[in-house]
Write an enzyme that holds these catalytic residues in place. Structure first.
Site, PDB file in Angstrom:
ATOM      1  N   ARG A 177      26.466   5.273   1.714  1.00  8.55           N
ATOM      2  CA  ARG A 177      27.426   5.407   2.550  1.00  8.55           C
ATOM      3  C   ARG A 177      28.634   5.722   1.449  1.00  8.55           C
ATOM      4  O   ARG A 177      29.861   5.059   1.584  1.00  8.55           O
ATOM      5  CB  ARG A 177      28.021   3.964   2.939  1.00  8.55           C
ATOM      6  CG  ARG A 177      26.734   3.334   3.868  1.00  8.55           C
ATOM      7  CD  ARG A 177      26.377   4.043   4.963  1.00  8.55           C
ATOM      8  NE  ARG A 177      25.074   3.332   5.467  1.00  8.55           N
ATOM      9  CZ  ARG A 177      24.322   3.840   6.460  1.00  8.55           C
ATOM     10  NH1 ARG A 177      24.611   5.207   6.792  1.00  8.55           N
ATOM     11  NH2 ARG A 177      23.325   3.214   7.068  1.00  8.55           N
ATOM     12  N   ASN A 219      21.908  -3.303  -1.420  1.00  8.49           N
ATOM     13  CA  ASN A 219      20.477  -3.187  -1.305  1.00  8.49           C
ATOM     14  C   ASN A 219      19.811  -2.815  -2.811  1.00  8.49           C
ATOM     15  O   ASN A 219      19.700  -1.668  -3.015  1.00  8.49           O
ATOM     16  CB  ASN A 219      20.259  -1.963  -0.410  1.00  8.49           C
ATOM     17  CG  ASN A 219      20.566  -2.148   0.805  1.00  8.49           C
ATOM     18  OD1 ASN A 219      20.677  -3.499   1.428  1.00  8.49           O
ATOM     19  ND2 ASN A 219      21.159  -1.238   1.730  1.00  8.49           N
ATOM     20  N   GLU A 300      18.961  -7.226   6.787  1.00  4.69           N
ATOM     21  CA  GLU A 300      18.257  -5.772   6.867  1.00  4.69           C
ATOM     22  C   GLU A 300      17.188  -5.521   5.776  1.00  4.69           C
ATOM     23  O   GLU A 300      17.135  -4.636   5.197  1.00  4.69           O
ATOM     24  CB  GLU A 300      19.633  -4.865   6.634  1.00  4.69           C
ATOM     25  CG  GLU A 300      20.725  -4.917   7.523  1.00  4.69           C
ATOM     26  CD  GLU A 300      21.626  -3.923   7.087  1.00  4.69           C
ATOM     27  OE1 GLU A 300      21.920  -3.394   6.006  1.00  4.69           O
ATOM     28  OE2 GLU A 300      22.434  -3.496   8.046  1.00  4.69           O
ATOM     29  N   ARG A 350      24.273 -10.289  18.246  1.00  6.45           N
ATOM     30  CA  ARG A 350      24.204 -10.095  16.806  1.00  6.45           C
ATOM     31  C   ARG A 350      25.700 -10.888  16.235  1.00  6.45           C
ATOM     32  O   ARG A 350      25.988 -11.320  15.157  1.00  6.45           O
ATOM     33  CB  ARG A 350      24.313  -8.711  16.479  1.00  6.45           C
ATOM     34  CG  ARG A 350      24.592  -8.528  14.992  1.00  6.45           C
ATOM     35  CD  ARG A 350      24.322  -7.045  14.586  1.00  6.45           C
ATOM     36  NE  ARG A 350      24.947  -6.499  13.404  1.00  6.45           N
ATOM     37  CZ  ARG A 350      24.858  -5.604  12.940  1.00  6.45           C
ATOM     38  NH1 ARG A 350      24.257  -4.465  13.573  1.00  6.45           N
ATOM     39  NH2 ARG A 350      25.348  -5.224  11.778  1.00  6.45           N
ATOM     40  N   LYS A 374      32.364  -9.975   6.142  1.00  5.10           N
ATOM     41  CA  LYS A 374      32.841  -8.849   6.366  1.00  5.10           C
ATOM     42  C   LYS A 374      34.322  -9.096   7.607  1.00  5.10           C
ATOM     43  O   LYS A 374      34.027 -10.206   8.235  1.00  5.10           O
ATOM     44  CB  LYS A 374      32.005  -7.969   7.122  1.00  5.10           C
ATOM     45  CG  LYS A 374      31.007  -7.456   6.437  1.00  5.10           C
ATOM     46  CD  LYS A 374      30.028  -6.371   6.909  1.00  5.10           C
ATOM     47  CE  LYS A 374      28.872  -5.782   6.087  1.00  5.10           C
ATOM     48  NZ  LYS A 374      28.352  -4.621   6.504  1.00  5.10           N
ATOM     49  N   ASP A 379      30.059  -5.014  12.152  1.00  3.43           N
ATOM     50  CA  ASP A 379      29.853  -4.184  10.876  1.00  3.43           C
ATOM     51  C   ASP A 379      30.830  -3.148  10.827  1.00  3.43           C
ATOM     52  O   ASP A 379      30.528  -1.923  11.226  1.00  3.43           O
ATOM     53  CB  ASP A 379      28.524  -3.635  10.857  1.00  3.43           C
ATOM     54  CG  ASP A 379      27.873  -3.037   9.651  1.00  3.43           C
ATOM     55  OD1 ASP A 379      28.576  -3.075   8.812  1.00  3.43           O
ATOM     56  OD2 ASP A 379      27.055  -2.347   9.850  1.00  3.43           O
ATOM     57  N   GLU A 407      32.380   4.532   6.300  1.00  4.70           N
ATOM     58  CA  GLU A 407      31.561   4.673   6.826  1.00  4.70           C
ATOM     59  C   GLU A 407      31.302   5.100   8.306  1.00  4.70           C
ATOM     60  O   GLU A 407      30.705   5.976   8.928  1.00  4.70           O
ATOM     61  CB  GLU A 407      30.390   3.299   6.659  1.00  4.70           C
ATOM     62  CG  GLU A 407      29.226   3.430   7.477  1.00  4.70           C
ATOM     63  CD  GLU A 407      28.519   2.019   7.050  1.00  4.70           C
ATOM     64  OE1 GLU A 407      28.749   1.234   6.291  1.00  4.70           O
ATOM     65  OE2 GLU A 407      27.126   1.850   7.684  1.00  4.70           O
ATOM     66  N   TRP A 542      19.260  -3.312  16.941  1.00  6.14           N
ATOM     67  CA  TRP A 542      20.209  -3.512  15.922  1.00  6.14           C
ATOM     68  C   TRP A 542      21.664  -4.391  16.760  1.00  6.14           C
ATOM     69  O   TRP A 542      22.493  -4.825  15.895  1.00  6.14           O
ATOM     70  CB  TRP A 542      20.662  -2.197  15.484  1.00  6.14           C
ATOM     71  CG  TRP A 542      19.640  -1.604  14.598  1.00  6.14           C
ATOM     72  CD1 TRP A 542      18.633  -0.708  15.133  1.00  6.14           C
ATOM     73  CD2 TRP A 542      19.421  -1.713  13.277  1.00  6.14           C
ATOM     74  NE1 TRP A 542      17.802  -0.429  13.967  1.00  6.14           N
ATOM     75  CE2 TRP A 542      18.557  -0.969  12.657  1.00  6.14           C
ATOM     76  CE3 TRP A 542      20.304  -2.440  12.151  1.00  6.14           C
ATOM     77  CZ2 TRP A 542      18.137  -0.943  11.623  1.00  6.14           C
ATOM     78  CZ3 TRP A 542      19.815  -2.424  10.989  1.00  6.14           C
ATOM     79  CH2 TRP A 542      18.767  -1.457  10.560  1.00  6.14           C
TER      80      TRP A 542
HETATM   81  O1  GCW Z   1      26.883  -1.392   7.614  1.00  5.88           O
HETATM   82  C1  GCW Z   1      25.654  -1.364   7.109  1.00  5.88           C
HETATM   83  C2  GCW Z   1      25.532  -0.132   6.208  1.00  5.88           C
HETATM   84  C3  GCW Z   1      24.494  -0.314   5.174  1.00  5.88           C
HETATM   85  C4  GCW Z   1      24.913  -1.506   4.303  1.00  5.88           C
HETATM   86  C5  GCW Z   1      25.027  -2.756   5.115  1.00  5.88           C
HETATM   87  C6  GCW Z   1      25.705  -3.876   4.090  1.00  5.88           C
HETATM   88  C7  GCW Z   1      24.502  -1.518   2.117  1.00  5.88           C
HETATM   89  O2  GCW Z   1      25.046   0.887   7.157  1.00  5.88           O
HETATM   90  O3  GCW Z   1      24.211   0.840   4.463  1.00  5.88           O
HETATM   91  O4  GCW Z   1      23.868  -1.813   3.447  1.00  5.88           O
HETATM   92  O5  GCW Z   1      26.031  -2.601   6.234  1.00  5.88           O
HETATM   93  O6  GCW Z   1      26.700  -3.917   4.249  1.00  5.88           O
HETATM   94  O7  GCW Z   1      24.984  -4.293   3.524  1.00  5.88           O
END
Ligand code: GCW
Length: 816
Positions: A177, A219, A300, A350, A374, A379, A407, A542
């Site tokens: 991203r 990740n 994830e 979610r 977050k 997200d 993103e 998702w």
């Molecule tokens: O929004 C999602 C993203 C992933 C990201 C994940 C996260 C790094 O699409 O790419 O992974 O969140 O925040 O862990």
């Protein structure tokens, strides 16, 4: 070099900088002030800078000299401490280092600064070295913004002690991203040979008071903790150190097994605890100012404590305890949810996940373990309520995670200033305002090697804004926008206001042409997160559903009839959200499912509001293009043209979003647009209805990504699509919508009555190899005289996998 030559060189540099700025300097351009503006500073600032030492003294002193040189055109002399008694000076040093005659006392927290005029001296002081450096940047910012510096007495303390950025950089040099080029840290699984940009980045961060950076993707690659990798981290840490930026690593929770060779990573196993401890010791041995670790576990597909039936607190604490003796911190991400959720169960949600996972663990986290949350419960969508988790962890240290990299917000191809959005979360009352509940700010920045860091000059405003809010979340969005514009550009007041206005309205604009009313972003959720794809979020695990069907839209998250999510808020908030009477329109469809005919507080029906806001959003971007053009001549050419091209492209994308989303909802609801715009496009000719040579009609997925659901693609060496114009004679603009895939560079030519009127290459770097919404682009040819019977012919030459595909051509009278 002879003096004459130096002068010439300086003069050349000055002129060329007016014509082409790369954007690398961002808001630290230190552009020359004009004579009138610089006079008060020349009169009030002493000509000497005396540094009292400290670990960051060289950076602080050089920055001061550089900034004053740039803005006021004069070079401060470097003074000796021994001469301080006799010479007025700008004095840089911690409170403890000030000489008796300039002694100041104050109870300042770490990183705070105090700018103080005393007996003709300008003193930049602080409790620690970082604070002195931040004070220097603050002093320079005042000058750049035209604020007085003669009788200074300005003390500023950061609201939160930890202000850091996260980079999702992979060791191969790619960035998850990231939209500003490759990693400034890594290439070929090593630190880059040249880490100059890391130092430059550190300087930008320091100018905002950001004191840490996590330098690897959450990740996580287990290799980041390998013993033979530490030397690479050492190099990055060294590049950041002169700017007071400490590094941290995002680590893989399975590391004790994957690189430690243990047969387990169970957080309660003493061998695992010992492994983390030894690893921390080893890292601190090499990097004594190492900041700590960031951890994404059980999310994830990442491994986590659930593998052993342990809790997130067990996982966080085993790592935090290893860091503790060194003063290190552990940031444990609250972004934990099930991405294989059954969408057919209407109770599943979610949005509830973070709270359910972490709220029961309050009190169980060690004091150097932060839960990093977050801003919203899903997200980084275009609009979400504040995460209810902020109000549910009174005994846990919390970090708020904001996403600077865009993103889901146009990926640096759309101008979207995020500060107003962030402020909504930070100011949100959840027992107390969120900004008072968090003690750390994390911003996912993802800058890259592109000259201007983000590949979009205006995206820099988001890094700037994040840093300023992390320092002082009470600053208004307007103030932050004005500061950015004032430093990153040198515009007359009226033009500054124009640009500030563009920034301030841009989030609402983006929301309007993407997913208003709490619909979320409506993008390709399972793909690149860029172009429009209304149903991509539906019917999969998702959990970003908005449940739109023939009757209505929105996700029922009420306690009474829905998923119960609203019950995670304190009663005062829950009451407002639960009732349709009080639920704000902006969040309606995030929190409730309603029929399309439901009347909003605005008085409009949901469906008409969806239609209207998309037209408003697209029109607003067209106005940004005009407004930006009004700044021509006041901005260096390179940045002027870069941003103009970006805004013109964005205007085309906004129009596509408008048509795609509106048509999707028209088809779903069967309710016509009261203003008869949706589905009616005067002057538009679908490519599939033109006379085609070589082009074949192809369905587009999703259908709303192309006008009429179809495009034409060329499988031959060259194809053409022609239209016989039948309207009145006059001046026209032609708008060609085509597809710019990333697997080739097609060429297009347009002929009118056999005369070549324009040609272009589809050479943009758009994030798809398909004919879809992400590759859809618009080319405008203004000032074309048409007569009845003229043939307008578009010729396409495909290249590689790219099919020179066309969606439609619009013939618009009078260049409208
Ligand atoms: O929004 C999602 C993203 C992933 C990201 C994940 C996260 C790094 O699409 O790419 O992974 O969140 O925040 O862990």
């Amino acid at each position: 070099m002879k003096p004459g030559k130096t002068g010439l060189l300086a003069c050349l540099l000055l002129t060329s900088s007016l014509h082409a700025e790369t954007g690398a300097a961002a808001w630290l351009r230190y552009a020359p002030l004009n004579e009138a503006a610089s006079r008060p500073y020349r009169d009030s600032l002493p000509p000497v800078v005396t540094s009292l030492g400290g670990s960051l003294a060289a950076s602080a002193q050089q920055e001061l000299i550089r900034g004053i040189r740039g803005m006021l055109g004069r070079t401060e002399r470097i003074g000796q401490v021994s001469a301080l008694l006799t010479e007025r000076a700008i004095v840089l040093g911690t409170l403890g280092s000030l000489p008796p005659q300039l002694s100041l006392t104050a109870n300042l927290p770490p990183d705070a600064y105090w700018l103080k005029t005393l007996n003709g001296y300008t003193i930049v002081t602080a409790q620690n070295d970082r604070g002195v450096l931040y004070g220097v940047f603050a002093l320079l910012r005042k000058i750049a913004l035209g604020e007085p510096v003669q009788n200074l007495d300005d003390r500023q303390s950061p609201r939160a002690p930890i202000r850091w950025v996260n980079q999702w950089d992979n060791l191969d040099g790619s960035i998850e991203r990231g939209y500003g080029g490759r990693s400034i840290f890594w290439e070929n699984r090593q630190a880059r040979p040249d880490l100059t940009r890391v130092g430059d980045y550190g300087r930008l961060l320091a100018s905002l008071g950001i004191n840490g950076c996590s330098i690897t993707n959450v990740n996580a690659d287990p290799r980041v903790l390998a013993s033979d990798f530490i030397a690479q981290v050492v190099r990055v840490a060294a590049a950041f150190r002169p700017w007071g930026v400490r590094v941290s690593l995002a680590v893989d929770f399975g590391s004790p097994q994957t690189i430690g060779g243990l047969d387990t990573f169970d957080p309660l196993d003493p061998r695992v605890a010992a492994w983390w401890k030894a690893k921390a010791d080893e890292l601190y041995q090499a990097i004594p100012d190492f900041a700590g670790f960031l951890l994404k576990a059980d999310s994830e597909g990442r491994v986590g404590p659930s593998a052993y039936g342990r809790t997130h607190a067990d996982a966080a604490n085993v790592v935090a305890r290893a860091l503790k003796p060194h003063g290190g911190m552990l940031f444990y991400r609250g972004f934990v949810y099930d991405h294989h959720m059954d969408w057919q169960n209407p109770r599943n949600d979610r949005a509830r996940a973070a709270y359910e996972n972490f709220q029961p663990l309050d009190r169980q986290f060690d004091d150097n373990a932060f839960v990093q949350i977050k801003n919203g419960p899903i997200d980084f969508q275009v609009r979400e309520p504040a995460s209810p988790l902020f109000g549910a962890l009174p005994k846990t240290r919390q970090a708020v995670e904001l996403q600077i990299t865009q993103e889901y917000l146009g990926q640096a191809r759309h101008q979207v200033f995020l500060v107003p959005m962030w402020k909504q979360t930070l100011d949100f009352e959840i027992g107390a305002p969120v900004k008072t509940l968090v003690s750390a700010f994390a911003g996912v920045a993802n800058v890259g090697l592109d000259d201007n860091w983000f590949s979009n000059h205006l995206s820099q405003a988001n890094l700037y804004g994040f840093g300023r809010l992390a320092w002082n979340p009470d600053l208004s969005a307007r103030r932050i926008a004005e500061e950015f514009v004032g430093q990153a550009f040198s515009l007359p007041a009226r033009d500054s206001e124009t640009l500030t206005g563009m920034l301030l309205s841009s989030w609402r604009t983006y929301e309007n042409y993407t997913g208003p009313l709490g619909l979320q972003t409506l993008t390709d959720i399972t793909g690149n997160h860029y172009g429009v794809n209304v149903e991509a979020s539906e019917r999969n695990g998702w959990g970003q559903w908005h449940f739109a069907d023939a009757h209505g839209v929105g996700m029922d998250r009420t306690v009474a009839t829905g998923t119960g999510y609203i019950g995670q808020y304190p009663p005062a908030v829950a009451r407002i959200y639960e009732s349709l009477e009080t639920c704000p329109d902006d969040l309606l469809l995030f929190l409730h499912h309603v029929p399309y005919t439901y009347k909003l507080h605005s008085g409009k029906t949901v469906i008409q509001s969806i239609y209207d806001s998309h037209y408003e959003g697209a029109a607003a971007v067209e106005s940004y293009v005009r407004e930006w053009k009004s700044l021509e001549g006041h901005i260096d050419e390179r940045r002027y043209h870069d941003v103009l091209a970006q805004l013109e492209y964005q205007a085309g994308q906004a129009e596509l979003w408008r048509d795609a989303v509106d048509n999707w909802f028209l088809r779903a609801s069967g309710i016509a647009d009261a203003q008869r715009r949706v589905g009616h496009y005067p002057g538009r000719f679908e490519a599939e209805s033109l006379s085609l040579e070589g082009y074949t009609v192809t369905p587009v997925t999703p259908w709303e990504a192309a006008s009429g659901g179809q495009a034409v693609a060329c499988a031959a060496a060259q194809c053409a699509a022609s239209l016989r114009y039948q309207g009145p004679s006059g001046w026209y603009t032609l708008r060609v919508r085509y597809f710019d895939q990333d697997n080739g560079i097609s060429r297009f030519q347009v002929r009118v009555a056999n005369q070549l009127v324009d040609e272009w290459a589809a050479a943009d770097r758009l994030p798809t190899s398909k004919i879809d919404a992400s590759s859809s682009a618009r080319h405008i040819i203004a000032g074309i005289a048409l007569r009845p019977g003229d043939v307008i012919r578009i010729e396409g030459v495909p290249d590689g996998g790219e099919a020179a595909a066309l969606d439609y051509i619009e013939v618009v009278p009078n260049g409208n």
